[in-house]
Structure formats: C-alpha cells, structure tokens
Design an enzyme around this catalytic site. Structure first.
Site, PDB file in Angstrom:
ATOM      1  CG  HIS A 115      28.751  -4.021 -25.916  1.00 42.03           C
ATOM      2  ND1 HIS A 115      29.212  -5.311 -25.807  1.00 42.03           N
ATOM      3  CD2 HIS A 115      27.449  -4.066 -25.543  1.00 42.03           C
ATOM      4  CE1 HIS A 115      28.243  -6.102 -25.402  1.00 42.03           C
ATOM      5  NE2 HIS A 115      27.155  -5.369 -25.232  1.00 42.03           N
ATOM      6  CG  ASP A 171      37.812  -0.515 -29.958  1.00 43.49           C
ATOM      7  OD1 ASP A 171      36.584  -0.512 -29.775  1.00 43.49           O
ATOM      8  OD2 ASP A 171      38.356  -1.066 -30.939  1.00 43.49           O
TER       9      ASP A 171
END
Length: 475
Positions: A158, A366
């Site tokens: 993730h 991110d």
C-alpha cells in the site's frame, strides 16, 4: 473456488464499532463475504507470554472468521515499532536519514512473520487463496512455502517502493527481496513502484523479467503489476451530502463567516509533508496580503505512533510551526491556521471536504493517498473545490484534474494555492468532472476484483489490458 484468506497487520473492529470504516476494509470484507473466508492479524493487544501469542481468538460475522493474535511486548517493540516502522517505513518512503537498521528488530520481524505462518498453515485448505497486505508481512509467503503451503498467494504493497540505490541501503535488503519470489502475484499502487521493484530484483541478480509483468527467479515464476486502489466513490459522495447537515459541520461553516476554506487531512507522519505545507501557506499569506482575514486553513492531524521518538518530535515541531504562523498573522477576529490533533469521524470529514474550497494534499512521498480521492468524491458537482496535489503521491498518476505541485518548492506551492483560491467556476467543474468519472469507474471493489482475478489466472493467460486502468503521463 475456495475461500479467501486475508492477512494484515491489524484486523477491522466488530461491525458495531465500524461506523467510520474506510473503503479498503469495506471492499476486502465484501470479497470475503462473497466467497467465505478468514481474516488473520494482530489484535492490537499484548500477550503475557510467547505461549499466549500462539493462542488465536476468533470472531465470526456471517461467513467470515476473524482470527486475532496477541503479540508479546518484545514482538511489538521489534516487529512493529522496530523493523516495520523504524526501518521499512522510512526506507520505502525514501527517508534513509530516519531509517534505523537494528539486527535485533530484523530478527523480531521475521520471527513474527513465522508466527503468523504457523497459525495460518494450520487453517489453510487446498482451494484457499491467500492475500497478504502491506509491508509488515513481506516474508509471510516464504514462511508458508517452507511449511508446505502450495496455494495461490498474492501480496499488495500500500506504500511506495524506492529505486535500487535507496532500497539497497538496508543491510538485509537481499534477504527481504528473495522472500518475494514465494508469491504468485506482487501488486503495487502505481507503475513507477512496480518498475522500481523489478529494478531492485534485477540489480541483485535474483531473476529477470521474462515478459511484461512476468518475472522468473530460479524455478518460480510470478506476476508483478500495478493496481491503483480506489474508494467507494458514490457511497462517499452521498455521505458528504448528508454530512453537511451534521452539527459539527454546521458549526464549522458558521465560524468561517464566508471565508474561503483550505483543508488538509493527514495522519501525523513525516511522509505527509505537513510542516512544508504550513510553510507554503505562510508564503501564500506573505505573497497575497489581500487574502488576510479571508482564508482559513484547517489541518486535521490525528496522532500516530506516539511510542516512536521521531513522531513525538515531529508533533512538537508542527505545532510550533502552526503557533508561530498564527502568532505572526492572526487578527482579533481571524486565525489563519486551525490545527486539530485528534481523530475526526470519516462522515464528518466528508462534510468538511465538501464545504472546502481547496483540498491541500501535499505528501513528500505516498503510495496512493486516498484523502485526495475522497476530497474529489465529496465535492458539489455545481460548485466543486480544487485539489492541490503533490506530484509524489501515487494519486497524481490518475487525478489529471488536480493542480500538481512539488511540495519541496514552497514558492510554487504557494502560487498553486493562490491559483486554486481564484480559479473560475467553469475550470473547477471541468477539472473535477474528469477526476470524479475516473473514481466512479475504478471503484475500490474494482481494485479488489481485478487483483483477485489476476491472482487466479494462469501465467500463460493475459491478465491485463482493459482491466488495468490507464495512468496519466508523467509531468
């Protein structure tokens, strides 16, 4: 088709405590309900002894069994606080300056993965498929293979994956890379991360890419692909409309007194670039004196990993930055930054997104950043806000209507804030519409289904094409 088994560091809370559950938990549970299955993870509780950590606590909701494991204090310190969050997390976010490579923590990380494998191996049935989630559990498939498990096993990361020169700084990088060869499918958020991973494997001589998306290491062949995660778009949009009627959102709207609202929502973490964002906002105020008293920046930042010293230091530094800016710019009836250090319910956040004129999402790095997607989904179609997004967020590869910024460049970020505040309505609608349509098309359930369909397909059957969403070109 057998059961689905999901393994993650933590397990979702019971249904009656899950009012604010995010799209990921909802999607995974939908997949589990469809096939019946098991979700294994840490309970969040501390075991009194190693023997207690071998005892599994179960909870059944319909045809899903949740299996929870307590960890000893030593396990928590070494596996979770140590290797996962003080070595892997900073390393995979390109922050070598913050990485702490401790041999004891490394042993703890592999020990806990072996614990999870022992517990899971006793539960696996021949037709089950196993889906491992995130960086805490990278070695799990190798541990399962060592115990004779031959089932299909997929892994999804993730968070970002760095290039070889960054990843190889970890003393045990090769050992960790080799464990990936035990999976049948390794998934990443965006193509850049998948490419970085392949380059790491090739640089170490672990194997080679035999065709696009297929990798061979010794006798094993497995897939590597990007699966950009989505959100429950329509449901979140509906939530945002309904949340506008809640008392907290009403209070916020009244307190603004028709001022423009900029919103930032981030867990407290150095990867989110919160301090740089505040400094860019300060630059915006300096460059646009006419905006004084007319714009409010709301930053919501729940505390995170308070037991890790770097996080406690960061919390203090960000609070000091907010205080300094407010001290320099505030007036009797206006405070430029409202900084909230607690968790806000997801339903309330949806309403705050909808009433905001600018969504400021500027992480330094991110994997995806679902706040960016939630902000877009929450907007009023007739009067949408503007998303200002870091080019270093995975979401920047998809959301081509966002105003992209380099969060390290305070001047350009300040300019982007100014442009977003003054953007004409027709341009705002045009930018928003394309992004919203994409989010509806690539719903979180689509992400879940596409990954599992790819895991199930034989290697000689093409698994991509129309299922793999087109990503924006680098800019």
């Amino acid at each position: 088709m057998g059961r689905l088994i999901v393994v993650s560091n933590r397990v979702p809370p019971p249904e009656d405590k899950r009012a604010s559950a995010g799209g990921l938990a909802v999607a995974l549970q939908a997949a589990l309900r469809e096939r019946g299955g098991l979700w294994l993870g840490w309970s969040g509780e501390t075991a009194a002894s190693e023997a207690d950590s071998e005892r599994v606590k179960t909870r059944v909701e319909g045809n899903i069994t949740f299996s929870l494991v307590d960890l000893t204090q030593r396990d928590i310190e070494e596996y979770y606080s140590g290797f996962a969050n003080r070595a892997l997390w900073p390393l995979l976010h390109y922050r070598l300056d913050l990485a702490d490579f401790d041999r004891r923590d490394t042993s703890g990380y592999f020990r806990v993965n072996a614990l999870f494998a022992r517990i899971l191996a006793a539960e696996v049935k021949p037709d089950d498929e196993i889906w491992v989630q995130d960086y805490h559990l990278i070695p799990l498939a190798a541990e399962l293979r060592a115990r004779g498990i031959t089932n299909k096993i997929g892994f999804f990361l993730h968070i970002p994956w760095p290039p070889p020169d960054v990843f190889s700084a970890m003393p045990w990088h090769r050992r960790l890379l080799e464990t990936f060869t035990a999976y049948d499918l390794v998934g990443f958020q965006i193509d850049y991360d998948a490419e970085n991973f392949i380059n790491c494997m090739v640089r170490e001589g672990i194997g080679r890419e035999t065709s696009r998306g297929t990798f061979r290491a010794g006798e094993r062949e497995f897939r590597i692909a990007a699966f950009p995660i989505g959100i429950e778009t329509d449901e979140f949009a509906k939530m945002a409309v309904e949340a506008r009627e809640t008392s907290l959102v009403h209070r916020m709207e009244e307190s603004l007194e028709n001022r423009k609202l900029i919103i930032g929502v981030d867990r407290l973490d150095y990867s989110k670039g919160i301090d740089q964002r505040m400094l860019a906002y300060e630059r915006y105020l300096d460059n646009n004196p006419s905006s004084m008293g007319k714009v409010v920046y709301l930053q919501i930042t729940p505390k995170s990993r308070s037991e890790v010293p770097e996080y406690a230091d960061m919390q203090r530094e960000i609070a000091e930055t907010a205080g300094r800016i407010n001290g320099a710019f505030s007036d009797l009836d206006w405070t430029p930054i409202r900084y909230i250090n607690r968790t806000i319910r997801r339903t309330t956040l949806a309403g705050l997104y909808r009433m905001s004129d600018v969504g400021l999402v500027t992480p330094l790095r991110d994997g995806m950043n679902l706040v960016a997607k939630e902000y877009v989904a929450a907007q009023d179609p007739e009067n949408p806000g503007v998303l200002v997004l870091s080019r270093f967020a995975g979401a920047a590869r998809e959301l081509d209507g966002a105003v992209l910024v380099n969060p390290y460049d305070l001047e350009s970020t300040a300019g982007a804030i100014a442009g977003a505040i003054s953007m004409p309505l027709d341009e705002r609608i045009s930018r928003w519409r394309g992004m919203f349509d994409r989010l509806r098309q690539y719903h979180v359930n689509n992400w879940c289904d596409t990954f599992l369909e790819t895991l199930e397909k034989p290697l000689n059957v093409p698994a991509f094409g129309s299922q793999q969403p087109p990503l924006r070109k680098a800019s």
